[in-house]
Design an enzyme around this catalytic site. Structure first.
Site, PDB file in Angstrom:
ATOM      1  CB  SER A 145      -0.905   0.004   1.235  1.00  0.00           C
ATOM      2  OG  SER A 145      -1.741   1.144   1.252  1.00  0.00           O
ATOM      3  CG  HIS A 188      -9.196   7.951 -15.425  1.00  0.00           C
ATOM      4  ND1 HIS A 188     -10.105   7.164 -14.755  1.00  0.00           N
ATOM      5  CD2 HIS A 188      -9.064   9.087 -14.697  1.00  0.00           C
ATOM      6  CE1 HIS A 188     -10.512   7.792 -13.664  1.00  0.00           C
ATOM      7  NE2 HIS A 188      -9.891   8.970 -13.610  1.00  0.00           N
ATOM      8  CG  HIS A 194      -4.585   4.954  -2.301  1.00  0.00           C
ATOM      9  ND1 HIS A 194      -5.643   4.309  -2.908  1.00  0.00           N
ATOM     10  CD2 HIS A 194      -4.181   4.148  -1.295  1.00  0.00           C
ATOM     11  CE1 HIS A 194      -5.875   3.170  -2.281  1.00  0.00           C
ATOM     12  NE2 HIS A 194      -5.003   3.037  -1.308  1.00  0.00           N
TER      13      HIS A 194
END
Length: 302
Positions: A93, A146, A107
Site C-alpha cells: 500500500s 485513467h 494512492h
C-alpha cells in the site's frame, strides 16, 4: 475455486515494493527509510517512508503480511460464514503527498486475503487499485492516469475497466461532504472470479502499471511555480484525505481492528493539513474549478 498460492503472492509483493520505491527515489533524489517490523499476533512487514524529500513532502510504500486466529469484523462483513476464522492478509500500500500543489497526491494498493470455511474450504480474494487526488486539476493528467488504468485491465476483459472505474468513483466518495476525494482511477475488492492464476495476473497488471500512471505526471508538474495561496489550498484539501481515511477506508479500519502497526497504517496521513468552517472558493478561480470541473464523476476517456 482454484487453489491459491500465497507464497507466490508474497514474493511478487516484496519485489513490487522494491521496484516502486526505486522509481520514487529516482524521481525525488532522496532515499526512503526502511523499517522492518514484527507483529506479536503474527506476521510483520516492511515500511518504506520518505519525509521532507525534494519532491515528496511525505509518503510511504509499505509491505505487510499479517496473520490472525479470529477474523476482524471489517473483513467478514460481506462474508458472514467466515467470521471468527483464522486468516492471513498481505499487500503493498502506498500514499504519496508531493510538496508542489500542482503535483497530485496518489494512492495505490494491492492485497491478498485468505481464510477457510468451517469445513476447511479455502476462501480467498484479491483487492486493490489506484486513484489520483489533484489539488489543481489538469485534464491531461487525469486522462493519462485513467488511460493507463484501462490499458492494464484490457487483457482481462473489456467489462473490467468501466466496472472498476465506477467502483472507484463510488468508494472514494465522502458521503458527508457529497464530494469525490479526487478524480478516481480503478478499485476492486473481494475479487476471485477469474480463478487464482488469472485474478493474480490481473492484480499484478494493475500494480505494475502504477509507475507509468504516476511518474510522468510528477515529472511534468514538479517544477511548476507556486506560492502561499496554492500551498494553503493544498493543506485545506488534504483535510478531505484525512476525513476519508479515518472514516471510510476499509484498509485503515482493518489494520486498526486487527492490531496492525499504527505507524504503518497511518503513514497515509499528509504532513500539513488545515480545516476551515464552511469555506467556499471564489467563483472563477482555479480552486473553484477543482470542484466544478474535476471532482464530479465523469468519463475521462470519452
Amino acid at each position: 475455486m482454484s487453489t491459491p498460492h500465497p507464497e507466490a503472492v508474497k514474493a511478487y509483493l516484496l519485489d513490487l515494493q522494491e521496484r516502486i520505491v526505486a522509481a520514487l527515489e529516482g524521481a525525488d533524489g532522496k532515499p526512503f527509510l526502511r523499517d522492518a517490523w514484527q507483529r506479536p499476533e503474527g506476521g510483520g512487514g516492511i515500511s518504506r517512508l520518505i519525509e521532507e524529500g525534494n519532491v515528496f513532502e511525505r509518503g510511504g510504500c509499505n509491505f505487510s503480511h499479517v496473520t490472525g486466529e479470529k477474523l476482524p469484523p471489517s473483513a467478514a462483513a460481506h462474508r458472514p460464514g467466515i467470521g471468527g476464522r483464522a486468516w492471513e492478509a498481505m499487500g503493498v500500500s502506498l500514499v504519496i503527498h508531493p510538496r508542489n500543489p500542482y503535483v497530485p497526491t496518489v494512492h495505490m494498493n494491492v492485497r491478498f486475503f485468505s481464510t477457510t470455511t468451517e469445513d476447511g474450504t479455502p476462501v480467498w480474494w484479491f483487492g486493490g487499485g489506484m486513484d489520483l487526488t489533484p489539488y489543481y486539476g489538469n485534464e491531461a493528467d487525469a486522462r493519462h492516469f485513467h488511460r493507463t488504468c484501462k490499458e492494464a485491465l484490457a487483457p482481462f476483459g473489456d467489462e473490467l475497466h468501466p466496472r472498476f472505474k465506477t467502483w472507484c468513483d463510488d468508494y472514494f466518495y465522502l458521503k458527508h461532504r457529497q464530494e469525490a476525494r479526487g478524480v478516481g482511477g480503478v478499485f476492486f475488492d473481494d475479487f476471485n472470479e477469474l480463478g487464482f492464476e488469472s485474478s493474480f495476473a490481473m492484480t499484478k497488471s494493475v500494480a505494475d502499471s502504477f509507475i507509468d500512471a504516476y511518474l510522468p505526471i510528477v515529472n511534468n508538474r514538479k517544477d511548476s511555480e507556486y506560492g502561499e495561496r496554492e500551498r494553503d489550498f493544498q493543506a485545506y484539501r488534504r483535510g478531505r484525505y484525512v476525513e476519508f481515511n479515518l472514516v471510510f477506508d476499509r484498509g485503515t479500519l482493518f489494520g486498526l481492528q486487527s492490531g496492525g502497526r499504527t505507524e504503518a497504517i497511518l503513514m497515509s496521513m499528509p504532513p500539513v493539513v488545515k480545516w476551515r468552517y464552511d469555506w467556499q472558493p471564489a467563483a472563477g478561480t482555479p480552486e473553484a474549478a477543482l470542484y466544478t470541473d474535476f471532482l464530479p464523476h465523469r468519463d475521462w476517456l470519452a
